[in-house]
Design a protein around this motif. Structure first.
Motif, PDB file in Angstrom:
ATOM      1  N   UNK A  68       0.835  -1.188   0.000  1.00 56.26           N
ATOM      2  CA  UNK A  68       0.000   0.000   0.000  1.00 56.26           C
ATOM      3  C   UNK A  68       0.873   1.243   0.000  1.00 56.26           C
ATOM      4  N   UNK A  69       0.461   2.223  -0.770  1.00 57.74           N
ATOM      5  CA  UNK A  69       1.173   3.491  -0.844  1.00 57.74           C
ATOM      6  C   UNK A  69       0.183   4.586  -0.464  1.00 57.74           C
ATOM      7  N   UNK A  70       0.490   5.251   0.612  1.00 60.01           N
ATOM      8  CA  UNK A  70      -0.388   6.340   1.026  1.00 60.01           C
ATOM      9  C   UNK A  70      -1.423   5.911   2.036  1.00 60.01           C
ATOM     10  N   UNK A  71      -2.344   6.769   2.220  1.00 58.84           N
ATOM     11  CA  UNK A  71      -3.400   6.611   3.198  1.00 58.84           C
ATOM     12  C   UNK A  71      -3.890   7.997   3.576  1.00 58.84           C
ATOM     13  N   UNK A  72      -4.890   8.044   4.395  1.00 52.14           N
ATOM     14  CA  UNK A  72      -5.415   9.346   4.809  1.00 52.14           C
ATOM     15  C   UNK A  72      -5.423   9.430   6.328  1.00 52.14           C
ATOM     16  N   UNK A  73      -4.971  10.552   6.816  1.00 46.93           N
ATOM     17  CA  UNK A  73      -4.926  10.773   8.253  1.00 46.93           C
ATOM     18  C   UNK A  73      -6.347  10.978   8.776  1.00 46.93           C
ATOM     19  N   UNK A  74      -6.697  10.201   9.769  1.00 50.18           N
ATOM     20  CA  UNK A  74      -7.982  10.377  10.426  1.00 50.18           C
ATOM     21  C   UNK A  74      -7.792  11.449  11.490  1.00 50.18           C
ATOM     22  N   UNK A  75      -8.435  12.582  11.315  1.00 47.44           N
ATOM     23  CA  UNK A  75      -8.210  13.714  12.219  1.00 47.44           C
ATOM     24  C   UNK A  75      -8.739  13.471  13.633  1.00 47.44           C
ATOM     25  N   UNK A  76      -9.614  12.476  13.798  1.00 47.11           N
ATOM     26  CA  UNK A  76     -10.146  12.188  15.126  1.00 47.11           C
ATOM     27  C   UNK A  76      -9.251  11.222  15.910  1.00 47.11           C
ATOM     28  N   UNK A  77      -8.796  10.176  15.239  1.00 45.30           N
ATOM     29  CA  UNK A  77      -7.983   9.171  15.934  1.00 45.30           C
ATOM     30  C   UNK A  77      -6.486   9.447  15.829  1.00 45.30           C
ATOM     31  N   UNK A  78      -6.086  10.228  14.832  1.00 48.42           N
ATOM     32  CA  UNK A  78      -4.669  10.485  14.609  1.00 48.42           C
ATOM     33  C   UNK A  78      -3.974   9.374  13.845  1.00 48.42           C
ATOM     34  N   UNK A  79      -4.709   8.309  13.522  1.00 51.09           N
ATOM     35  CA  UNK A  79      -4.140   7.185  12.765  1.00 51.09           C
ATOM     36  C   UNK A  79      -4.401   7.341  11.273  1.00 51.09           C
ATOM     37  N   UNK A  80      -3.710   6.547  10.505  1.00 52.34           N
ATOM     38  CA  UNK A  80      -3.905   6.558   9.053  1.00 52.34           C
ATOM     39  C   UNK A  80      -4.897   5.483   8.656  1.00 52.34           C
ATOM     40  N   UNK A  81      -5.753   5.806   7.714  1.00 56.85           N
ATOM     41  CA  UNK A  81      -6.696   4.849   7.155  1.00 56.85           C
ATOM     42  C   UNK A  81      -6.198   4.468   5.770  1.00 56.85           C
ATOM     43  N   UNK A  82      -5.976   3.181   5.604  1.00 55.54           N
ATOM     44  CA  UNK A  82      -5.486   2.666   4.333  1.00 55.54           C
ATOM     45  C   UNK A  82      -6.592   1.825   3.718  1.00 55.54           C
TER      46      UNK A  82
END
Length: 100
Positions: A68-82
């Protein structure tokens, strides 16, 4: 250097295009052979597979990698969603002692 010329060939020759359409046009032809010689469009798996085979053909050790390349930062949890749309394939070649 052979590896550099092969790496540049697919994206810079002007012959090949990127497409997410993965439909098989001719089931009687090997998928990568069809990509290189007839279809000339495909997604990252086509490009990576073709490059890996070309590198091996000139005796440069190569391996296909998928992940996987990339992902989006979840502004609530601070984790990345892939997600599946972040899936990608690439090639690593052994140049000297290193895999690049």
């Amino acid at each position: 250097m052979k590896a550099a010329r092969l790496v540049d060939y697919l994206p810079q020759s002007g012959e090949f295009g990127y497409s997410l359409n993965a439909s098989i046009q001719n089931p009687g032809i090997d998928t990568i052979q069809g990509f290189l010689f007839y279809r000339k469009t495909g997604h990252c798996e086509y490009f990576a597979s073709a490059l890996g085979l070309m590198l091996r053909a000139v005796e440069i050790p190569a391996r296909l990698v998928s992940g996987f390349k990339g992902g989006e930062l979840n502004r609530f949890s601070g984790g990345y969603e892939v997600e599946q749309r972040h899936a990608h394939a690439w090639v690593e070649a052994q140049i000297g002692p290193d895999w690049v």
